[in-house]
Design an enzyme around this catalytic site. Structure first.
Site, PDB file in Angstrom:
ATOM      1  N   GLY A  36     -41.681  -1.813  56.097  1.00  0.00           N
ATOM      2  CA  GLY A  36     -40.753  -2.631  56.876  1.00  0.00           C
ATOM      3  C   GLY A  36     -40.812  -2.365  58.372  1.00  0.00           C
ATOM      4  O   GLY A  36     -40.428  -3.227  59.173  1.00  0.00           O
ATOM      5  N   ARG A  56     -45.002   2.465  45.969  1.00  0.00           N
ATOM      6  CA  ARG A  56     -43.577   2.653  45.673  1.00  0.00           C
ATOM      7  C   ARG A  56     -43.085   1.710  44.573  1.00  0.00           C
ATOM      8  O   ARG A  56     -41.899   1.703  44.238  1.00  0.00           O
ATOM      9  CB  ARG A  56     -42.722   2.404  46.930  1.00  0.00           C
ATOM     10  N   GLU A  92     -43.323  -4.648  59.473  1.00  0.00           N
ATOM     11  CA  GLU A  92     -42.757  -6.010  59.425  1.00  0.00           C
ATOM     12  C   GLU A  92     -41.901  -6.280  60.669  1.00  0.00           C
ATOM     13  O   GLU A  92     -41.940  -7.368  61.239  1.00  0.00           O
ATOM     14  CB  GLU A  92     -41.927  -6.183  58.154  1.00  0.00           C
ATOM     15  N   GLU A 103     -46.118  -0.271  49.849  1.00  0.00           N
ATOM     16  CA  GLU A 103     -45.230  -0.886  48.856  1.00  0.00           C
ATOM     17  C   GLU A 103     -45.761  -0.734  47.437  1.00  0.00           C
ATOM     18  O   GLU A 103     -45.000  -0.452  46.504  1.00  0.00           O
ATOM     19  CB  GLU A 103     -45.028  -2.386  49.175  1.00  0.00           C
TER      20      GLU A 103
HETATM   21  C1  1HE Z   1     -37.033   8.303  54.047  1.00  0.00           C
HETATM   22  C2  1HE Z   1     -38.030   7.329  54.261  1.00  0.00           C
HETATM   23  C3  1HE Z   1     -37.821   6.045  53.699  1.00  0.00           C
HETATM   24  C4  1HE Z   1     -38.662   9.142  55.231  1.00  0.00           C
HETATM   25  N1  1HE Z   1     -36.686   5.829  53.000  1.00  0.00           N
HETATM   26  N2  1HE Z   1     -35.939   8.044  53.340  1.00  0.00           N
HETATM   27  N3  1HE Z   1     -41.845   3.553  53.385  1.00  0.00           N
HETATM   28  C5  1HE Z   1     -42.636   4.570  52.955  1.00  0.00           C
HETATM   29  O1  1HE Z   1     -43.105   4.581  51.855  1.00  0.00           O
HETATM   30  C6  1HE Z   1     -42.852   5.685  53.940  1.00  0.00           C
HETATM   31  C7  1HE Z   1     -42.169   6.918  53.426  1.00  0.00           C
HETATM   32  N4  1HE Z   1     -42.141   7.970  54.427  1.00  0.00           N
HETATM   33  C8  1HE Z   1     -43.214   8.755  54.730  1.00  0.00           C
HETATM   34  O2  1HE Z   1     -44.321   8.553  54.270  1.00  0.00           O
HETATM   35  C9  1HE Z   1     -42.960   9.877  55.684  1.00  0.00           C
HETATM   36  O3  1HE Z   1     -41.589  10.176  55.662  1.00  0.00           O
HETATM   37  C10 1HE Z   1     -43.368   9.585  57.150  1.00  0.00           C
HETATM   38  C11 1HE Z   1     -44.906   9.526  57.243  1.00  0.00           C
HETATM   39  C12 1HE Z   1     -42.764   8.293  57.666  1.00  0.00           C
HETATM   40  C13 1HE Z   1     -42.845  10.727  58.062  1.00  0.00           C
HETATM   41  O4  1HE Z   1     -43.279  11.975  57.576  1.00  0.00           O
HETATM   42  P1  1HE Z   1     -42.525  13.309  58.028  1.00  0.00           P
HETATM   43  O5  1HE Z   1     -43.270  14.463  57.439  1.00  0.00           O
HETATM   44  O6  1HE Z   1     -42.323  13.296  59.488  1.00  0.00           O
HETATM   45  O7  1HE Z   1     -41.045  13.213  57.403  1.00  0.00           O
HETATM   46  P2  1HE Z   1     -40.557  13.480  55.891  1.00  0.00           P
HETATM   47  O8  1HE Z   1     -40.339  14.954  55.704  1.00  0.00           O
HETATM   48  O9  1HE Z   1     -41.446  12.815  54.915  1.00  0.00           O
HETATM   49  O10 1HE Z   1     -39.164  12.717  55.848  1.00  0.00           O
HETATM   50  C14 1HE Z   1     -38.031  13.196  56.555  1.00  0.00           C
HETATM   51  C15 1HE Z   1     -36.809  12.671  55.864  1.00  0.00           C
HETATM   52  O11 1HE Z   1     -36.804  11.249  55.979  1.00  0.00           O
HETATM   53  C16 1HE Z   1     -36.798  12.963  54.371  1.00  0.00           C
HETATM   54  O12 1HE Z   1     -35.449  13.089  53.977  1.00  0.00           O
HETATM   55  P3  1HE Z   1     -34.793  14.541  53.751  1.00  0.00           P
HETATM   56  O13 1HE Z   1     -33.396  14.262  53.321  1.00  0.00           O
HETATM   57  O14 1HE Z   1     -35.651  15.204  52.707  1.00  0.00           O
HETATM   58  O15 1HE Z   1     -34.882  15.237  55.085  1.00  0.00           O
HETATM   59  C17 1HE Z   1     -37.365  11.697  53.762  1.00  0.00           C
HETATM   60  O16 1HE Z   1     -36.950  11.495  52.418  1.00  0.00           O
HETATM   61  C18 1HE Z   1     -36.733  10.653  54.677  1.00  0.00           C
HETATM   62  N5  1HE Z   1     -37.479   9.401  54.664  1.00  0.00           N
HETATM   63  N6  1HE Z   1     -39.020   7.870  54.986  1.00  0.00           N
HETATM   64  C19 1HE Z   1     -35.782   6.817  52.834  1.00  0.00           C
HETATM   65  N7  1HE Z   1     -38.694   5.051  53.866  1.00  0.00           N
HETATM   66  C20 1HE Z   1     -38.164  -5.015  53.283  1.00  0.00           C
HETATM   67  S1  1HE Z   1     -39.330  -4.470  52.249  1.00  0.00           S
HETATM   68  C21 1HE Z   1     -40.187  -3.223  53.068  1.00  0.00           C
HETATM   69  C22 1HE Z   1     -40.780  -2.291  52.064  1.00  0.00           C
HETATM   70  C23 1HE Z   1     -41.154  -0.999  52.650  1.00  0.00           C
HETATM   71  O17 1HE Z   1     -40.851  -0.687  53.772  1.00  0.00           O
HETATM   72  S2  1HE Z   1     -42.068   0.018  51.637  1.00  0.00           S
HETATM   73  C24 1HE Z   1     -42.477   1.388  52.634  1.00  0.00           C
HETATM   74  C25 1HE Z   1     -41.443   2.453  52.607  1.00  0.00           C
END
Ligand code: 1HE
Length: 260
Positions: free
Chosen positions: A108, A134, A111, A131
Site C-alpha cells: 500500500g 501475505r 500504491e 501481497e
Molecule cells: C507492521 C507492518 C505492516 C511493519 N503491518 N505492522 N506490507 C508488508 O508485507 C511489509 C511488512 N513489513 C516489512 O517487511 C518490514 O517491517 C519493513 C521492511 C517494512 C521494515 O523492516 P524493519 O526491520 O525496519 O522493521 P520490523 O522490525 O519488521 O517492524 C517494526 C514493527 O513494525 C514491528 O512491530 P513490533 O510491534 O514487533 O515492533 C512490525 O510488526 C511492524 N510492521 N510492517 C503491521 N505492514 C490496500 S491493500 C495493500 C496491501 C499491502 O500493503 S500488502 C504489504 C504489507
C-alpha cells in the site's frame, strides 16, 4: 484533525505531509488512511503543491496487516474503497503532489506513491508488492495505478515472485522519475513541488485531471477533450498574463540542461 499519524507543515506555498507512525514503519491502518485523507484535503485548501514523505527509516510498509484478518468481507471491501477514495483525492485532486521515497515503499505504500504525480526516490528506497506472500491482493488502487506505471508484466513478476526492486531498478521500471543520493529525496521533492506550484493553476489542474482521463479514452475522444482543455486554459487571466510576459521578454527563457 487526527495528528497521531501525520505531520502537516506549510513551507511557503507548499504543504509538507509526513507519514508518522514510525514504530510500525508507517503501516497504514484504518485510522491512518482517514488521517491521510484529512491532510490531503487541508493541503488542497492551503497550498499550491504538496510533498508526501515518511518519517523514520521507511516511506511506508503498506497496509497494517494486523487489522485486515479481523474483518468481514464487507468491511474489507469498504476498507479498500476508502483507500481508493483517499488516494484518488491525491491523484485527481486540485494540486500537484510529489512523493519523497526512501526505505521500504511496499504494498500500500507503493500504491500511495503511485497516486502522486511525481515520485523521487533516494538510493535507500526499495519497492515490493508482497501481497501474494501475505495471502492478500492489492486493494489501494495498485492494479490500476502501479500496473499503468510499470506495466502488467513487471507488476505480475513482483506479485508472483516476491521480487524486490532496488531504487535504481525502480527508476528503470518507471516507478520513479527521479533518483537522488541517500537522504536527499525530500530536498529534491520540495524543489520540484515549488516549480510545479509556480505554474498556472489551470494548467496544473488540467495535467492532474484531464491528462489521466484522456488515457482512459479512445484516441478520437481524447483529442477532442484535449482541444476543449487547451481552449479553456489558454483563455484564463493567468495564461494571458504569462503569455504577455513571455512576449515582453519578462519570462525566463528555457535553457539546455547542464548535464546534456
Ligand atoms: C507492521 C507492518 C505492516 C511493519 N503491518 N505492522 N506490507 C508488508 O508485507 C511489509 C511488512 N513489513 C516489512 O517487511 C518490514 O517491517 C519493513 C521492511 C517494512 C521494515 O523492516 P524493519 O526491520 O525496519 O522493521 P520490523 O522490525 O519488521 O517492524 C517494526 C514493527 O513494525 C514491528 O512491530 P513490533 O510491534 O514487533 O515492533 C512490525 O510488526 C511492524 N510492521 N510492517 C503491521 N505492514 C490496500 S491493500 C495493500 C496491501 C499491502 O500493503 S500488502 C504489504 C504489507
Amino acid at each position: 484533525m487526527d495528528t497521531e499519524f501525520t505531520t502537516f507543515e506549510m513551507d511557503g506555498e507548499l504543504a509538507l505531509i509526513g507519514l508518522n507512525r514510525t514504530a510500525k514503519r508507517n503501516a497504514i491502518s484504518d485510522r491512518f488512511v482517514e488521517a491521510i485523507g484529512e491532510v490531503v484535503l487541508r493541503a488542497q485548501t492551503e497550498a499550491r503543491a504538496a510533498v508526501i514523505f515518511g518519517h523514520g527509516d521507511h516511506f511506508c510498509a503498506g497496509l497494517d496487516l494486523s487489522e485486515i484478518g479481523q474483518k468481514t468481507h464487507h468491511e474489507n471491501i469498504l476498507g479498500s474503497r476508502r483507500w481508493h477514495a483517499v488516494f484518488d483525492s491525491v491523484q485527481r485532486g486540485t494540486i500537484p503532489f510529489v512523493s519523497a521515497l526512501h526505505g521500504a515503499v511496499v504494498g500500500g505504500g507503493l500504491e500511495l506513491a503511485a497516486s502522486t504525480h511525481v515520485r523521487v526516490a533516494d538510493d535507500t528506497a526499495f519497492f515490493a508488492l508482497p501481497e501474494g506472500q501475505r495471502g492478500i491482493f492489492v486493494g489501494g488502487g495498485g492494479s490500476v495505478r502501479i500496473a499503468r506505471l510499470m506495466g502488467v508484466a513487471r507488476m505480475s513478476d513482483l506479485m508472483l515472485t516476491g521480487r524486490v526492486l532496488s531504487a535504481d531498478e525502480g527508476e528503470r521500471a518507471n516507478l520513479v522519475q527521479y533518483l537522488v543520493p541517500g537522504g536527499q529525496a525530500l530536498v529534491k521533492a520540495k524543489e520540484l513541488a515549488r516549480r510545479a506550484a509556480s505554474n498556472a493553476r489551470m494548467s496544473n489542474y488540467a495535467v492532474i485531471n484531464v491528462l489521466p482521463r484522456i488515457q482512459d479514452m479512445a484516441q478520437d475522444d481524447g483529442l477532442f477533450v484535449e482541444s476543449m482543455a487547451a481552449a479553456f486554459t489558454a483563455t484564463s487571466p493567468e495564461a494571458q498574463e504569462r503569455l504577455d510576459a513571455f512576449l515582453a521578454k519578462r519570462a525566463a527563457p528555457l535553457r539546455q540542461p547542464e548535464n546534456a
